[in-house]
Write a protein that holds these residues in place. Sequence first.
Motif, PDB file in Angstrom:
ATOM      1  N   SER A 266       0.673  14.594   2.762  1.00 59.27           N
ATOM      2  CA  SER A 266       0.176  15.042   4.059  1.00 59.27           C
ATOM      3  C   SER A 266      -1.096  14.264   4.399  1.00 59.27           C
ATOM      4  O   SER A 266      -1.351  13.199   3.829  1.00 59.27           O
ATOM      5  N   VAL A 267      -1.882  14.800   5.336  1.00 56.68           N
ATOM      6  CA  VAL A 267      -3.186  14.186   5.617  1.00 56.68           C
ATOM      7  C   VAL A 267      -4.234  14.882   4.747  1.00 56.68           C
ATOM      8  O   VAL A 267      -4.063  16.039   4.380  1.00 56.68           O
ATOM      9  N   PRO A 268      -5.320  14.159   4.403  1.00 61.11           N
ATOM     10  CA  PRO A 268      -6.313  14.751   3.503  1.00 61.11           C
ATOM     11  C   PRO A 268      -7.168  15.821   4.170  1.00 61.11           C
ATOM     12  O   PRO A 268      -7.751  16.662   3.493  1.00 61.11           O
ATOM     13  N   PHE A 269      -7.266  15.756   5.501  1.00 60.58           N
ATOM     14  CA  PHE A 269      -8.058  16.734   6.258  1.00 60.58           C
ATOM     15  C   PHE A 269      -7.555  16.708   7.691  1.00 60.58           C
ATOM     16  O   PHE A 269      -6.741  15.854   8.051  1.00 60.58           O
ATOM     17  N   GLU A 270      -8.051  17.623   8.497  1.00 61.72           N
ATOM     18  CA  GLU A 270      -7.631  17.674   9.898  1.00 61.72           C
ATOM     19  C   GLU A 270      -8.169  16.454  10.639  1.00 61.72           C
ATOM     20  O   GLU A 270      -9.336  16.106  10.488  1.00 61.72           O
ATOM     21  N   ILE A 271      -7.315  15.810  11.420  1.00 57.40           N
ATOM     22  CA  ILE A 271      -7.763  14.628  12.166  1.00 57.40           C
ATOM     23  C   ILE A 271      -7.382  14.760  13.633  1.00 57.40           C
ATOM     24  O   ILE A 271      -6.433  15.465  13.978  1.00 57.40           O
TER      25      ILE A 271
ATOM     26  N   VAL B  69      -4.386  12.168  26.585  1.00 58.71           N
ATOM     27  CA  VAL B  69      -3.634  12.913  25.578  1.00 58.71           C
ATOM     28  C   VAL B  69      -4.505  13.082  24.340  1.00 58.71           C
ATOM     29  O   VAL B  69      -5.169  12.141  23.903  1.00 58.71           O
ATOM     30  N   LYS B  70      -4.494  14.296  23.810  1.00 61.69           N
ATOM     31  CA  LYS B  70      -5.258  14.562  22.598  1.00 61.69           C
ATOM     32  C   LYS B  70      -4.307  15.200  21.593  1.00 61.69           C
ATOM     33  O   LYS B  70      -3.511  16.067  21.957  1.00 61.69           O
ATOM     34  N   ILE B  71      -4.406  14.765  20.335  1.00 60.84           N
ATOM     35  CA  ILE B  71      -3.561  15.369  19.305  1.00 60.84           C
ATOM     36  C   ILE B  71      -4.403  15.687  18.074  1.00 60.84           C
ATOM     37  O   ILE B  71      -5.307  14.936  17.715  1.00 60.84           O
ATOM     38  N   THR B  72      -4.103  16.827  17.467  1.00 63.18           N
ATOM     39  CA  THR B  72      -4.740  17.203  16.210  1.00 63.18           C
ATOM     40  C   THR B  72      -3.647  17.259  15.154  1.00 63.18           C
ATOM     41  O   THR B  72      -2.587  17.839  15.387  1.00 63.18           O
ATOM     42  N   ILE B  73      -3.903  16.632  14.026  1.00 62.98           N
ATOM     43  CA  ILE B  73      -2.944  16.653  12.922  1.00 62.98           C
ATOM     44  C   ILE B  73      -3.557  17.497  11.806  1.00 62.98           C
ATOM     45  O   ILE B  73      -4.671  17.236  11.353  1.00 62.98           O
ATOM     46  N   VAL B  74      -2.828  18.530  11.419  1.00 59.30           N
ATOM     47  CA  VAL B  74      -3.341  19.510  10.458  1.00 59.30           C
ATOM     48  C   VAL B  74      -2.533  19.413   9.155  1.00 59.30           C
ATOM     49  O   VAL B  74      -1.298  19.371   9.193  1.00 59.30           O
ATOM     50  N   PRO B  75      -3.219  19.353   7.999  1.00 59.41           N
ATOM     51  CA  PRO B  75      -2.508  19.283   6.718  1.00 59.41           C
ATOM     52  C   PRO B  75      -1.533  20.451   6.543  1.00 59.41           C
ATOM     53  O   PRO B  75      -1.839  21.578   6.948  1.00 59.41           O
ATOM     54  N   GLY B  76      -0.381  20.181   5.960  1.00 60.58           N
ATOM     55  CA  GLY B  76       0.611  21.223   5.725  1.00 60.58           C
ATOM     56  C   GLY B  76       1.117  21.194   4.294  1.00 60.58           C
ATOM     57  O   GLY B  76       0.974  20.184   3.601  1.00 60.58           O
TER      58      GLY B  76
END
Length: 219
Positions: free
Chosen positions: A140-145, A152-159
Amino acid sequence: MRRRDRGQRQRESAVSLEKWIPRTHLGKMIQEGRISSIEEVFMSGLPINEPQIVDTLLPDLQEEVIHINLVQKQTDAGEKSRFKAIVAVGNRDGYVGLGSGKASQVRNAIEKGAVNARLNIVPVRRGCGSWECGCGKLHSVPFEIEGKTGGVKITIVPGPRGLGLVASEVAKIVLGLSGIKDCWTRSFGSTRTVPSFAYAVFDALKQTYTLITPADWVR
Ligand SMILES: [Zn+2]
């Protein structure tokens, strides 16, 4: 949306690599074997100005056409229309690139987009930033980015592992090519504008490396 199968891509790459005469210092160092990994390229800080550099160092690179549209422009000679293609590339293991190309023929627009995507390739820092999971693996990602492009805005949250990519089709393509397997996403703004949306995801992935120094990259 079009996808090239691996065999086809490799055949095309093999042809272009055979005829490759490096024009840049970095290209020459790679052909001479003085640089043999993409990590070394990013450590060197030298710009990637030849797409063959990426194909040589990432032979498993995959390519996906994300969007094609017709762009009309008013010129002195009348209306001129060209195609614009947005193309993503990645090795599904920590490297992803996004690019665009314009041409009067679709095929040429895709080719230009594919070259541009290679020149824009970046490393993506992965990890397990999920408190529910904590496995420590690079799924996953190491932290929220967060990423932003043109409204357009996007947030990617670890899962947690096994979650999959909870994202729109376009985001899934870019995230998948980068090697991220599990995450949540939240998006805001004009998310139906495919090119801006794809670039917002790419922008977010680039953020994974902005907080640390290049010396951390090869660890
Ligand atoms: Zn995990």
